[in-house]
Design a protein around this motif. Sequence first.
Motif, mmCIF file in Angstrom:
data_model
loop_
_atom_site.group_PDB
_atom_site.id
_atom_site.type_symbol
_atom_site.label_atom_id
_atom_site.label_comp_id
_atom_site.label_asym_id
_atom_site.label_seq_id
_atom_site.Cartn_x
_atom_site.Cartn_y
_atom_site.Cartn_z
ATOM 1 N N PRO A 80 -3.661 -11.006 2.434
ATOM 2 C CA PRO A 80 -2.495 -10.609 3.682
ATOM 3 C C PRO A 80 -1.991 -9.278 3.733
ATOM 4 N N ASP A 81 -1.613 -8.847 4.760
ATOM 5 C CA ASP A 81 -0.888 -7.452 4.669
ATOM 6 C C ASP A 81 0.361 -7.396 4.035
ATOM 7 N N LEU A 82 1.314 -8.568 4.065
ATOM 8 C CA LEU A 82 2.699 -8.755 3.408
ATOM 9 C C LEU A 82 2.650 -10.154 2.623
ATOM 10 N N ILE A 104 8.325 -8.301 0.255
ATOM 11 C CA ILE A 104 9.708 -8.197 0.310
ATOM 12 C C ILE A 104 10.154 -9.510 -0.208
ATOM 13 N N SER A 105 11.371 -9.468 -0.728
ATOM 14 C CA SER A 105 11.952 -10.713 -1.356
ATOM 15 C C SER A 105 12.902 -11.573 -0.263
ATOM 16 N N ASP A 374 12.776 -9.340 12.869
ATOM 17 C CA ASP A 374 13.036 -7.841 13.294
ATOM 18 C C ASP A 374 13.009 -6.794 11.842
ATOM 19 N N GLU A 375 13.707 -7.509 10.813
ATOM 20 C CA GLU A 375 13.657 -6.633 9.477
ATOM 21 C C GLU A 375 12.408 -6.678 9.028
ATOM 22 N N PHE A 379 9.906 -3.192 8.545
ATOM 23 C CA PHE A 379 9.299 -2.844 7.111
ATOM 24 C C PHE A 379 7.737 -3.007 7.272
ATOM 25 N N LEU A 380 7.239 -3.619 8.036
ATOM 26 C CA LEU A 380 5.644 -3.287 8.194
ATOM 27 C C LEU A 380 5.345 -2.335 8.872
#
Length: 384
Positions: A80-82, A104-105, A374-375, A379-380
Amino acid sequence: MAKVYIAVQRVLGHVYPALGIGQQLQKRGHRVTVLTHSSNEMLVRRAGLDFLPAQWGKFPEKFVYEQTMEIHAYAAGGSPDLLICDSSQAAPAYAAEMLGMPWISLQTTVPYPDFLLPGSRTVQERMRKVYEAELNNVRQRLGLAPLSDPLRTRGDLAGLSPGLHLVNAVSLLFPGVESLPAQTKFVGNCVPDNGEQRGAAPLLEPARDKPVVLVCASSTGRHDSREIMNRYIWAAAGLAGEGAFELIVSDHQPYQGRQPLPANVHWISEYPNHDRLMPMADAVLTHGGCGTLQTVMKYGLPMLIVPLASDQELLASRCAQLGFARVMGAEEISRERILAELETLLLPGSPLRHRAKQTAELAELRSPGEAAADEIESFLTNTV
């Protein structure tokens, strides 16, 4: 578009926000896979997301090494990318660190600072030291450096990301203390869109000749929490049977009592159901989970909260401070006390009812799912 994995523990209060965020990301063209316990497979697939069974994630603070290796295998194979990590689980974050993968968390309750947590500070610090030693032992086995951020020795922040930390809550529930990590973003209560339920037949038809009280039970597997919930559910059911009000019980478990329920007590185990039951209710009796509280707030209902955990005690106190809830400790549960509290909530001119309606107008200023997406996309863009 990105390939995103979301790893969350099995409790529904953690799964629902993951599904809501996953759906928003998928609407924007991203491919989303949810890694959670197999008991949640139906929910994930109903939300239109891909599913992978994370069998070691049933207990987030136990078997951390085994959890990490399981998620590491999935992530290494799927690339995965994230990775979006439930902040109450160390394992997904550790797997991302091992792979050098962006992560991210996601926290499903309000991140109250240490000094506001209930209980003895000495005991808390001792438990943190024990947990830190356990986590660092796992990290050593995984070839990772010892923890450098003391916040990651807290159970609710063991998976804290240094890049972006999403909180599944409205900032209204936070008491305004400036002690949050800089990467924290409040996005509101993200919930899945179960479109197929909007045109569905009602789950039940209350008689409406009496006020309707809705009990929202927790899906926690803790026996002590279940015992507390059973005490206030049976007390409320007894009062409903005597004609005080009509009662709806929302519980992920089917009714298992030996005696038939009174005619005006309805037990609903089909879930998710809060958005289908809240419009029927005049007041809510609940344990005080963050997601449940925010759904009650959205519908402008007053509530009686019996907290089951430390964060729920803080959230309950905050709701009482905001003026739309009453709080009762487990040791105070009795038929007489519950009746008195619910009568206060159900009074047509009750200030708590008025304040609940006012709060509903403040709590949902934008779509939480879109705010989270959106966040994440920002980040990506800046990271990947």
